[in-house]
Design an enzyme around this catalytic site. Sequence first.
Site, short mmCIF file in Angstrom:
data_model
loop_
_atom_site.label_atom_id
_atom_site.label_comp_id
_atom_site.label_asym_id
_atom_site.label_seq_id
_atom_site.Cartn_x
_atom_site.Cartn_y
_atom_site.Cartn_z
CD GLU A 136 -2.97 -1.38 2.12
OE1 GLU A 136 -3.20 -0.41 2.86
OE2 GLU A 136 -3.49 -2.49 2.25
CG HIS A 166 -14.99 -8.04 7.12
ND1 HIS A 166 -14.64 -7.40 8.29
CD2 HIS A 166 -13.95 -7.84 6.28
CE1 HIS A 166 -13.46 -6.83 8.13
NE2 HIS A 166 -13.03 -7.08 6.92
CD GLU A 212 -8.42 -7.21 9.74
OE1 GLU A 212 -8.71 -6.51 8.77
OE2 GLU A 212 -7.30 -7.76 9.88
CG HIS A 262 -9.01 -5.79 1.58
ND1 HIS A 262 -9.22 -4.42 1.54
CD2 HIS A 262 -9.80 -6.31 0.61
CE1 HIS A 262 -10.11 -4.15 0.60
NE2 HIS A 262 -10.48 -5.28 0.03
CD GLU A 293 -6.46 -3.05 0.76
OE1 GLU A 293 -6.96 -1.99 1.13
OE2 GLU A 293 -5.90 -3.83 1.56
CD GLU A 298 -8.37 0.71 3.24
OE1 GLU A 298 -9.38 0.02 3.02
OE2 GLU A 298 -7.39 0.31 3.87
C1 NOJ Z 1 -8.21 -2.92 5.97
C2 NOJ Z 1 -9.03 -3.12 4.75
O1 NOJ Z 1 -8.35 -2.70 3.61
C3 NOJ Z 1 -10.31 -2.34 4.94
O2 NOJ Z 1 -11.08 -2.38 3.76
C4 NOJ Z 1 -11.06 -2.89 6.11
O3 NOJ Z 1 -12.20 -2.11 6.36
C5 NOJ Z 1 -10.20 -2.89 7.37
N1 NOJ Z 1 -8.91 -3.47 7.11
C6 NOJ Z 1 -10.85 -3.69 8.47
O4 NOJ Z 1 -10.77 -5.04 8.22
CA CA Z 2 -5.81 -2.16 3.42
#
Ligand code: NOJ
Ligand code: CA
Length: 695
Positions: free
Chosen positions: A180, A405, A407, A475, A494, A500
């Site tokens: 990124e 989702h 994470e 991501h 990603e 973002e």
């Molecule tokens: C980073 C991701 O790129 C983003 O899209 C996401 O909302 C946050 N992490 C939380 O998982």
């Molecule tokens: Ca990210």
Amino acid sequence: MTKFKTLSTLLFLAICTLCCKQEVQKTTSSISSPSKEIEIDFSLLQKGIPSYVVKYKNKKVIDTSTLGFTLKDQINLSEGFEILETKIRSKNEDWEMPWGEQRVVQNHYNEIVVLLKETQAPNRLLNLYFRAYDDGVAFRYEFPKQEGLNEVIILDENSQFNLTDNHTTWWIPGDWDIYEHLYTESSFTDIDALSKRGHKALAQSNIPENAVNTPVTMRTQDGLHLSFHEANLTDYSGMTLKVDKENLMMTSELVGSDRLGYKVKRTLPFSSPWRTIHISKDAAGLIASNLIVNLNEPNKLGNVDWFTPMKYVGIWWEMHLNKSSWDLKSGKHGATTENAKKHIDFAAQNNIGGVLVEGWNTGWEHWIGFEDREGVFDFVTPYPDYDLEGVAAYAKEKGVQIIMHHETSAAPRTYDQQLDTAYALMNKLDIRSVKTGYVGKIIPKGEFHHGQWMVNHYRRVLETAAKYNIAINAHEPIKATGIRRTYPNAISREGLRGQEFNAWAPDGGNPPNHLSTIAFTRMLAGPIDFTPGVFNIKMDPYRSENQINTTLAQQLALYVVIYSPIQMACDLLENYENQPAFQFIRDVGVDWEQTKVLNGEVGDFVTIARQERKTGNWFVGSITDENKRDITINFDFLEKDKKYEAIIYKDGEDADWNDNPTSIQMENKEITNTSVEKFSLAAGGGLAISIKEKE
Ligand code: NOJ
Ligand code: CA
């Protein structure tokens, strides 16, 4: 004096002979691409060192470059070889993408396979594969099954890419943990990856030396375009390219493991990923290329009709705007049952297939900034204000797909333990895709996102998900290397500075030339979950200090320019209300029969036309950098003798990414395949056109 001169001349000649000896080629075999424009020559240099040269129209584009490995507890595998056999083969096949930029892909190449053996003990075997396509070249190493060598520990792969000049280069640093970064345009000798250390907005970053990540794109003095990347990254670590300015040379630098003390460990037999070089006479040709997918194995999953390419909205941008939060304790939890149902209703009414819900599960109160993230996230337990089953049922009733989702907070072992239960739950709820995330430093310490250990984790996720008919949008991923051909449940990812960053990056977000650079760099690797579609460009009142650095028309154009089989309409739903231009997002396709790259220059502008699979409708997207410019579109890609209705969404005459980003004009026009139209794009602007055949 004369004596000294004679002596030094002799010495000079002796050194020359030594150097030249190194250069003398013992054996050469060549192949050219089907069009004969691209050629690869393989040679063993004097000491039995494998090397290659690449030519375009008989002119060198990669000068003599050597190949080999530094191994642990073994003599290096880099010289003393003889050729046992050389085989030349060809292939010309068409294959179909279950979803993609086009339905039919041609895979046409010529290949040399060189079987090498060390002339002295331990007499190891190493095979090299070189392929020449019309859109570039590739090579890979194969460690065949052999006696006395069962396993290798690779400390370094030493594949050279010997450039012929100081090309203009578009690069990001060779970060072992994240892609990124903004692309920098500079001459090759001005690459300075270390200057990118310490980025304030990255929760993870490790840039050990002056190296770049791939794809790295270059333009030569003659206007030839090159891009270096890799294909089929399997059970190996990601490749960065070390920059040697003095010798205009790049050398592969694999991502390592500080925990294990090596780069790659493999049992024989195995093959390395392909090292790839796109070669194109113009920038547009880079995007049109299928080199990366062609270098991957055919589809292993069979029919994946359970995944439908789609547009989606979600409970997401509101967190990045800080309007709501993932975390229940924050007092402004976004993922509530009510909010999810509101998004489902909106999707159902607006030809949008999916709804992403982030922050639905427990663990978020212990996310960013915590070291001890193992065992924190739970992928089956919803927060009490989110009725997981009820929302899934409601979505089904409305014909909308929920996007799950997960994470992981870069604690992959915690995720690994829950893969089966998490995917079984999704399967039960008929949720067919999941967005995964890996924010933070990898646990255990000493592993990096792009090393072999994580490459294997990302693959395990893909394979396990496939068993449950689940598709993955990762991501903080490992880079795309065309694996989607083999595992078409790898739908998007990603792996770049996404939308973002515009919400919260301390450096002011993505500059106006970001996406016209991305199209010729990151996008060559594969689909991008960029999440376009912001209408409230200034983000008032939530992020008034920042803004999206494009016009509204460019936000629309991105649905066509930046390819992904899932495309988010990311803005808050209220920002789409009473917006005539939202019609483009309702109409635009996400799955393509064919793609035509109409024009473009790296970092400046690009125009792409894509034809939708089921309807045959065409969509055109064009974007420019911080400079306004006029572009001409020739609609000769349309069918002859047919009339089409075009809806044109263009920058208003006074539009400007900074001063007047939302000024947009809509116009209906009849066009045919003889139409040629001129359009003016504003600074940071764009153009989007939807084209339907007239009844
Ligand atoms: C980073 C991701 O790129 C983003 O899209 C996401 O909302 C946050 N992490 C939380 O998982
Ligand atoms: Ca990210």
